[in-house]
Motif scaffolding. Structure first.
Motif, PDB file in Angstrom:
ATOM      1  N   GLY A  30      -2.793 -11.849  -2.286  1.00  0.00           N
ATOM      2  CA  GLY A  30      -3.304 -11.506  -0.969  1.00  0.00           C
ATOM      3  C   GLY A  30      -2.510 -12.159   0.137  1.00  0.00           C
ATOM      4  O   GLY A  30      -1.742 -13.095  -0.089  1.00  0.00           O
ATOM      5  N   SER A  35     -12.726  -5.316  -7.302  1.00  0.00           N
ATOM      6  CA  SER A  35     -11.799  -4.282  -7.773  1.00  0.00           C
ATOM      7  C   SER A  35     -10.623  -4.212  -6.808  1.00  0.00           C
ATOM      8  O   SER A  35     -10.815  -4.145  -5.582  1.00  0.00           O
ATOM      9  N   PHE A  36      -9.410  -4.188  -7.366  1.00  0.00           N
ATOM     10  CA  PHE A  36      -8.214  -4.264  -6.533  1.00  0.00           C
ATOM     11  C   PHE A  36      -7.251  -3.133  -6.898  1.00  0.00           C
ATOM     12  O   PHE A  36      -7.042  -2.830  -8.081  1.00  0.00           O
ATOM     13  N   SER A  37      -6.673  -2.501  -5.881  1.00  0.00           N
ATOM     14  CA  SER A  37      -5.708  -1.428  -6.098  1.00  0.00           C
ATOM     15  C   SER A  37      -4.440  -2.001  -6.707  1.00  0.00           C
ATOM     16  O   SER A  37      -3.942  -3.052  -6.266  1.00  0.00           O
ATOM     17  N   HIS A  65      -7.010   0.994 -10.508  1.00  0.00           N
ATOM     18  CA  HIS A  65      -7.719  -0.157  -9.966  1.00  0.00           C
ATOM     19  C   HIS A  65      -7.954  -1.180 -11.077  1.00  0.00           C
ATOM     20  O   HIS A  65      -8.289  -0.814 -12.199  1.00  0.00           O
ATOM     21  N   ARG A  77     -10.139  -4.350 -12.263  1.00  0.00           N
ATOM     22  CA  ARG A  77     -11.400  -5.052 -12.007  1.00  0.00           C
ATOM     23  C   ARG A  77     -11.325  -6.491 -12.530  1.00  0.00           C
ATOM     24  O   ARG A  77     -10.857  -6.742 -13.630  1.00  0.00           O
ATOM     25  N   ILE A 117      -3.709 -11.077  -8.863  1.00  0.00           N
ATOM     26  CA  ILE A 117      -4.257 -10.590  -7.612  1.00  0.00           C
ATOM     27  C   ILE A 117      -3.602 -11.402  -6.511  1.00  0.00           C
ATOM     28  O   ILE A 117      -3.704 -12.644  -6.489  1.00  0.00           O
ATOM     29  N   ASP A 139       0.813  -1.214   0.000  1.00  0.00           N
ATOM     30  CA  ASP A 139       0.000   0.000   0.000  1.00  0.00           C
ATOM     31  C   ASP A 139       0.849   1.269   0.000  1.00  0.00           C
ATOM     32  O   ASP A 139       0.325   2.376  -0.133  1.00  0.00           O
ATOM     33  N   GLN A 160      -5.484  -8.562   3.197  1.00  0.00           N
ATOM     34  CA  GLN A 160      -5.575  -7.601   2.105  1.00  0.00           C
ATOM     35  C   GLN A 160      -5.190  -8.266   0.800  1.00  0.00           C
ATOM     36  O   GLN A 160      -4.475  -9.273   0.784  1.00  0.00           O
ATOM     37  N   ALA A 161      -5.639  -7.673  -0.312  1.00  0.00           N
ATOM     38  CA  ALA A 161      -5.264  -8.180  -1.632  1.00  0.00           C
ATOM     39  C   ALA A 161      -5.012  -6.992  -2.562  1.00  0.00           C
ATOM     40  O   ALA A 161      -5.690  -5.958  -2.473  1.00  0.00           O
ATOM     41  N   PHE A 162      -4.019  -7.146  -3.434  1.00  0.00           N
ATOM     42  CA  PHE A 162      -3.647  -6.086  -4.364  1.00  0.00           C
ATOM     43  C   PHE A 162      -3.402  -6.694  -5.741  1.00  0.00           C
ATOM     44  O   PHE A 162      -3.118  -7.891  -5.869  1.00  0.00           O
ATOM     45  N   ALA A 163      -3.484  -5.847  -6.736  1.00  0.00           N
ATOM     46  CA  ALA A 163      -3.154  -6.261  -8.101  1.00  0.00           C
ATOM     47  C   ALA A 163      -1.710  -5.881  -8.390  1.00  0.00           C
ATOM     48  O   ALA A 163      -1.212  -4.840  -7.948  1.00  0.00           O
TER      49      ALA A 163
END
Length: 304
Positions: free
Chosen positions: A148, A117-119, A110, A112, A146, A103, A152-155
């Motif tokens: 995680g 939807s992932f940051s 983002h 999708r 994606i 983060d 939390q999960a992020f792209a």
């Protein structure tokens, strides 16, 4: 400020006089800070520096430093700046977790997928794994993963974008020494042979050879030491000497005997007469020093 002691004529400005600084010290000195350095003393050099907008009236100048002490001061200031820029933490002292928080590297985009939807973070897949993130699923087009950690999960980009190599715009330099005058000229994209032809045709090179004249020897030296130059030629007219520095676009710090070459001809006039030939009309004749600059005649040369 004691003008007699610091002698404002020896103010060291810009990028030219401090080339012996370490990388860290130079990074600070050549930055945006209003830093001015003075060199003084005759037998044993001493240095002083000031942040003042008008250093000539500054009463709190840091002075009486050796060059090594000046360099050490700049290195400490640069390290302090980097520490402040990193939120007060020295990067080398951060834990792996502190270094690898996704983060903290968000791009603002983002991604999708059918699952939400992932940051998007700019971290690599390997960095995400080191931070404790595992693969959750892929985007439909396969461009993003994606990842995680159970909370939390992020792209993240499946394959980091490749950096395109910068195209180098190389230039050639010419120094003419004639009488008590020295002329520095940026010859543009001319080849070494183009410059030789110019010198061969000119009875008075100092007057007749045209180009982008550089009136500041320091600026010329900095350009010559950069990675923008293919060849630098010095024509000493009075001593009939020609010196050629085949730089080949290599910055000064990376130059070796293998990637650069320096050579001299004591009888420049004879050398130019014997070795320089006019190009064929179809511009197909190549330089005997093929690979340095352009090998064909320039438009500038044809106009002379």
């Amino acid at each position: 400020m004691d003008n007699a002691k610091y002698n404002i004529g020896t103010r060291i400005d810009g990028k030219y006089a401090m080339l012996s600084l370490s990388g860290k010290a130079a990074e600070y000195y050549l930055g945006t800070d209003p830093l001015t350095v003075f060199e003084y003393g005759n037998e044993e050099k001493r240095y002083a520096y000031s942040y003042a907008e008008n250093p000539y009236t500054d009463k709190e100048m840091v002075s009486d430093l050796t060059f090594e002490e000046l360099q050490e001061a700049f290195e400490k200031m640069q390290a302090e700046k980097e520490k402040n820029n990193n939120g007060g933490l020295d990067m080398d002292k951060r834990t792996d977790t502190e270094k690898m928080q996704p983060d903290g590297f968000l791009t603002g985009e983002h991604i999708r997928t059918p699952r939400g939807s992932f940051s998007l973070t700019s971290m690599t897949v390997e960095q995400m794994k080191e931070a404790g993130y595992g693969l959750h699923h892929e985007s439909d087009d396969g461009k993003y993963l994606i990842m995680g950690n159970g909370t939390q999960a992020f792209a993240v980009a499946a394959v980091p974008p490749e950096k395109q190599p910068e195209k180098k715009e190389l230039t050639a330099l010419l120094t003419i020494i004639q009488g008590d005058m020295t002329k520095y000229i940026n010859m543009g994209d001319m080849s070494m042979d183009d410059i030789f032809r110019q010198l061969k045709k000119s009875a008075l090179p100092f007057i007749e050879i045209k180009g982008d004249v550089i009136y500041d020897g320091g600026r010329f030296a900095a350009l010559e030491q950069s990675g923008r130059v293919s060849v630098s030629v010095t024509a000493d007219i009075d001593n009939d000497r020609l010196t050629v520095y085949e730089i080949n676009g290599v910055p000064e710090d990376d130059r070796t005997k293998e990637n650069t070459r320096i050579w001299t001809r004591e009888k420049m006039s004879n050398f130019l007469k014997e070795r320089v030939r006019e190009p064929k009309s179809d511009n197909s004749q190549h330089s005997p020093y093929h690979g340095v600059g352009r090998s064909h005649a320039s438009e500038h040369e044809h106009l002379m």
